[in-house]
Design an enzyme around this catalytic site. Structure first.
Site, short mmCIF file in Angstrom:
data_model
loop_
_atom_site.label_atom_id
_atom_site.label_comp_id
_atom_site.label_asym_id
_atom_site.label_seq_id
_atom_site.Cartn_x
_atom_site.Cartn_y
_atom_site.Cartn_z
N LYS A 114 0.82 -1.21 0.00
CA LYS A 114 0.00 0.00 0.00
C LYS A 114 0.86 1.26 0.00
CE LYS A 114 -4.36 -1.71 1.86
NZ LYS A 114 -5.32 -1.64 2.97
N LYS A 196 -4.65 -11.70 -9.69
CA LYS A 196 -5.83 -11.83 -8.85
C LYS A 196 -6.95 -10.91 -9.35
CE LYS A 196 -7.09 -11.40 -4.09
NZ LYS A 196 -6.82 -10.82 -2.82
N LYS A 199 -10.98 -5.39 -7.59
CA LYS A 199 -12.01 -4.38 -7.87
C LYS A 199 -11.37 -3.07 -8.32
CE LYS A 199 -11.60 -2.91 -3.23
NZ LYS A 199 -12.04 -2.69 -1.91
#
Ligand code: TRP
Length: 334
Positions: A114, A196, A199
């Site tokens: 992140k 993966k 979204k």
């Protein structure tokens, strides 16, 4: 609450949820709520660790409450609440911070990922995220935490902190166990099946959102990347077809063998249509129910209110124990 083990889980209200979230988390909650006392949080405080538009965060919080309910969480059986409504979460996180070391947090995979993704906003909350998560879990004397594989490190930290606290101050917290459901098997991108399903993919065709209507679901599966030959078999050399087979099997509870037999001799077109159909059969009723609930804000507010009251009672029992153990003088009331 009845004398069952406590199960705790939380999802961030950060927008779209995909069928990966559904298979890995949401659909198991309904099954688990009869065997456990389920405590389900909307992890809104966690969401603040990356930049949010306040109005959208508010909207997403209601969306997630409605989605939880639409997936079958029964607010009579389980506790459904917003994390920020129960201040004990922040309070316990503070105490846990005092027994957690920066090195434990800076080496977390998700923090590193992140930090790269949000280079302009590497804030203390982003680093402290796993400590708040530990507080979420430990406050309820949780025994079981269903998680995706990406949260394993965080759960490990929660266990470490619980053990450390218990060793230093005496038995206080139950040590939680993680539960990685077998259908948390990774759902991959429909466009690049070696990645993966996410979204946040810029390519909207790469993922199926729980908000996609049937036509959209069918169209996305139709466009899904496949492989060069036309055999419908599960194989590492065929990541596209294997991903579609995994999705098909996860939604139908069939084995790969069964699915392979079912589609033997059929073409990719028929197969993709079948995958789209089983997915939409499951998620369309959820989407409809969610939209119905979203039109009833008063009901959602009531569910969250009663959830917060029940969560608070459990949480403060643990928090007062913690405050006492570390030597804080109890506040006199009345
Ligand atoms: N970090 C979790 C996620 O993004 C959400 C979460 C917050 C959570 N607190 C939790 C999950 C406690 C399990 C237990 O998926």
């Amino acid at each position: 609450m009845e004398d069952k083990k406590i199960l705790f889980s939380a999802i961030q209200p950060s927008g779209i949820l995909t069928i990966g979230n559904y298979l890995g988390a949401l659909r198991n909650f309904k099954k688990l709520q009869d065997d456990y006392n389920g405590v389900y949080a909307i992890a809104d405080l966690h969401t603040l660790t990356v930049k949010q538009d306040p109005a959208i965060l508010r909207k997403n919080t209601y969306e997630l409450a409605a989605l939880y309910l639409a997936c079958g969480i029964d607010p009579e059986k389980s506790i459904l609440f917003a994390q920020s409504h129960v201040s004990a979460h922040s309070e316990l996180a503070w105490v846990l911070n005092t027994i957690c070391y920066p090195g434990e947090l800076s080496r977390m995979t998700q923090f590193k990922d992140k930090s790269k993704k949000h280079e302009d906003n590497i804030n203390m909350g982003l680093m402290d995220y796993p400590v708040l998560m530990a507080a979420d879990i430990l406050l309820y004397q949780t025994e079981l935490v269903p998680i995706g594989a990406d949260q394993k490190q965080h759960l490990e930290l929660a266990r470490d902190l619980a053990i450390r606290f218990n060793n230093r101050f005496g038995e206080t917290f139950k040590i939680p166990e993680g539960y990685i459901g077998k259908s948390a098997a990774r759902v991959m991108s429909l466009a690049e099946p070696d990645r993966k399903m996410s979204k946040s993919d810029a390519n909207l065709n790469a993922f199926i959102s729980m908000d996609d209507d049937p036509a959209t679901v069918l169209r996305k599966f139709k466009r899904a990347v496949t492989d060069s030959d036309d055999k419908i078999i599960y194989s590492p050399e065929k990541p596209g077809i294997s991903n579609l087979l995994s999705i098909y099997c996860a939604f139908t509870d069939k084995t790969f063998d069964q699915a392979e037999q079912e589609f033997a001799g059929k073409g990719y077109g028929d197969f993709k249509l079948a995958v789209g159909q089983v997915v939409t059969d499951k998620i369309e009723p959820i989407r409809q129910e969610k939209n119905r609930l979203l039109n009833d804000k008063a009901y959602l507010d009531e569910v969250l209110k009663s959830g917060a009251e029940r969560a608070e009672r459990l949480a403060y029992r643990t928090l007062s124990k913690v405050y006492k153990k570390v030597g804080l003088v109890a506040r006199k009331r009345g």
